[in-house]
Design a protein around this motif. Sequence first.
Motif, PDB file in Angstrom:
ATOM      1  N   UNK A  98     -45.890  31.179 -49.813  1.00 10.20           N
ATOM      2  CA  UNK A  98     -44.874  31.265 -48.755  1.00 10.20           C
ATOM      3  C   UNK A  98     -43.804  32.288 -49.134  1.00 10.20           C
ATOM      4  N   UNK A  99     -43.464  32.341 -50.433  1.00 13.27           N
ATOM      5  CA  UNK A  99     -42.465  33.308 -50.901  1.00 13.27           C
ATOM      6  C   UNK A  99     -42.953  34.732 -50.671  1.00 13.27           C
ATOM      7  N   UNK A 100     -44.224  34.985 -50.996  1.00 13.03           N
ATOM      8  CA  UNK A 100     -44.783  36.327 -50.804  1.00 13.03           C
ATOM      9  C   UNK A 100     -44.791  36.683 -49.312  1.00 13.03           C
ATOM     10  N   UNK A 101     -45.166  35.709 -48.498  1.00 16.66           N
ATOM     11  CA  UNK A 101     -45.176  35.934 -47.044  1.00 16.66           C
ATOM     12  C   UNK A 101     -43.781  36.311 -46.552  1.00 16.66           C
ATOM     13  N   UNK A 102     -42.797  35.585 -47.050  1.00 18.56           N
ATOM     14  CA  UNK A 102     -41.404  35.832 -46.657  1.00 18.56           C
ATOM     15  C   UNK A 102     -40.959  37.231 -47.106  1.00 18.56           C
ATOM     16  N   UNK A 103     -41.262  37.586 -48.364  1.00 14.76           N
ATOM     17  CA  UNK A 103     -40.837  38.876 -48.911  1.00 14.76           C
ATOM     18  C   UNK A 103     -41.408  40.040 -48.101  1.00 14.76           C
ATOM     19  N   UNK A 104     -42.716  39.984 -47.821  1.00 10.72           N
ATOM     20  CA  UNK A 104     -43.317  41.127 -47.122  1.00 10.72           C
ATOM     21  C   UNK A 104     -42.863  41.206 -45.663  1.00 10.72           C
ATOM     22  N   UNK A 106     -39.709  40.598 -44.709  1.00  9.01           N
ATOM     23  CA  UNK A 106     -38.301  40.997 -44.636  1.00  9.01           C
ATOM     24  C   UNK A 106     -38.190  42.468 -44.981  1.00  9.01           C
ATOM     25  N   UNK A 107     -38.076  43.287 -43.985  1.00  4.35           N
ATOM     26  CA  UNK A 107     -38.069  44.732 -44.236  1.00  4.35           C
ATOM     27  C   UNK A 107     -36.886  45.164 -45.081  1.00  4.35           C
ATOM     28  N   UNK A 108     -35.798  44.457 -44.940  1.00  2.00           N
ATOM     29  CA  UNK A 108     -34.598  44.890 -45.643  1.00  2.00           C
ATOM     30  C   UNK A 108     -34.522  44.378 -47.078  1.00  2.00           C
ATOM     31  N   UNK A 109     -35.582  43.717 -47.521  1.00  6.44           N
ATOM     32  CA  UNK A 109     -35.544  43.206 -48.890  1.00  6.44           C
ATOM     33  C   UNK A 109     -35.014  41.792 -48.926  1.00  6.44           C
ATOM     34  N   UNK A 110     -35.161  41.173 -50.072  1.00  6.21           N
ATOM     35  CA  UNK A 110     -34.912  39.744 -50.178  1.00  6.21           C
ATOM     36  C   UNK A 110     -33.983  39.468 -51.349  1.00  6.21           C
ATOM     37  N   UNK A 111     -33.079  38.524 -51.157  1.00  8.71           N
ATOM     38  CA  UNK A 111     -32.257  38.086 -52.284  1.00  8.71           C
ATOM     39  C   UNK A 111     -32.741  36.701 -52.717  1.00  8.71           C
ATOM     40  N   UNK A 112     -32.388  36.344 -53.942  1.00  4.13           N
ATOM     41  CA  UNK A 112     -32.790  35.035 -54.459  1.00  4.13           C
ATOM     42  C   UNK A 112     -32.200  33.920 -53.604  1.00  4.13           C
ATOM     43  N   UNK A 113     -30.971  34.139 -53.132  1.00  6.52           N
ATOM     44  CA  UNK A 113     -30.329  33.121 -52.306  1.00  6.52           C
ATOM     45  C   UNK A 113     -31.085  32.936 -50.987  1.00  6.52           C
ATOM     46  N   UNK A 114     -31.496  34.042 -50.394  1.00  6.01           N
ATOM     47  CA  UNK A 114     -32.272  33.986 -49.150  1.00  6.01           C
ATOM     48  C   UNK A 114     -33.574  33.236 -49.347  1.00  6.01           C
ATOM     49  N   UNK A 115     -34.230  33.522 -50.473  1.00  2.00           N
ATOM     50  CA  UNK A 115     -35.503  32.876 -50.781  1.00  2.00           C
ATOM     51  C   UNK A 115     -35.295  31.374 -51.009  1.00  2.00           C
ATOM     52  N   UNK A 116     -34.233  31.058 -51.725  1.00  2.00           N
ATOM     53  CA  UNK A 116     -33.929  29.649 -51.992  1.00  2.00           C
ATOM     54  C   UNK A 116     -33.741  28.878 -50.687  1.00  2.00           C
TER      55      UNK A 116
END
Length: 337
Positions: A98-104, A106-116
């Motif tokens: 799910x994390x990988x799905x989320x990262x790819x 998000x075009x603008x990149x991902x922060x740890x807080x966003x992922x959390x």
Amino acid sequence: MVQDVVVPDKLKMPVAGRDYPRTWDQFIDWFPDDEACWRYLEGIRWKYGFVCPGCGEAGVAFHGSRGRWICRHCRHQSTVTAGTVFDKTRTPLRSWLAAVWYIVNQKQGVTALGLQRVLGFGSYQTAWAMLHRLRRAMIRPGRERLHGLVEVDESFVGRSPPNSTLDIKKKQKVTKKLKEQRSIVMVAVEIKEPKGFGRIRLQRVTNKSEKAVLPFVLDAVEPGSAVRTDGSAAYRTLEKYGYQREKTVMLGAEDRAHVIMPGVHRVAALLKRWLLGTHQGAVQPKQLDYYLDEFTFRFNRRTSRSRGLLFYRMLEQALVTEPVTYAQITRKEKHNI
Ligand SMILES: [Zn+2]
């Protein structure tokens, strides 16, 4: 007589809906539990069938519980995640996927807080460590070097100077400090004819000397390529290494850079904007390497219409990336300045 070579389905280009989920709904369907995730990763890592890491025998292992494979030949036990980024993880595989799905996505990149937040993790550290491990997987080992016509130049990454409300002395002091904290980033960009850019490579270097710059070019650009650089003496031996050097000459003010090195100029501008937008410019020099990798991963796949294919590619890379412990990540953060 030339015979048609039959390429098995699994060696062909991955297909949406067969090799990777097309949508989030399909993701939910495909990965109801960890067992499904194990099997999916096995299909990616062992496209040609299981090979025992203990004795090298192929096709003699049987499936145990919890994703375990046991070799009939040497009794070695293994899993698809052993020796990869996911090695010994306590986070469910489903969360990783799910994390990988989320990262790819998000075009603008991902922060740890966003992922959390998205994954509903109780701990920020878990999300942070996960993100760092996945970033390591973004640069494929042994990837193909840039070729054709390649622009190479340095760029500075750091915070902008303060606005003019400060008094001059203070402003000078702050500006000096900020300059010291800037990082030098090497940028290489493939230039396409008649226009447009191809792939890029980025790397932080400690200075602009030949000793720092040359290894970057050797690593990033295929010999035989034309390398366009400025007049710096750091590039003077490029021809000795099999490159054709195209030296550009700066005629005047620095703002002409976009005319002479349009590729580097454009990429550097996008990189700075991305760092500022996603990470509020708060990237420490020591963390910059990971962000450069993420930016490169995204830039080089910017034309890929399918986010699902990026998902597949990132997992493929994660499965050939060596494991790293939490202690190693934090240690690297401290010393990698
Ligand atoms: Zn074995």
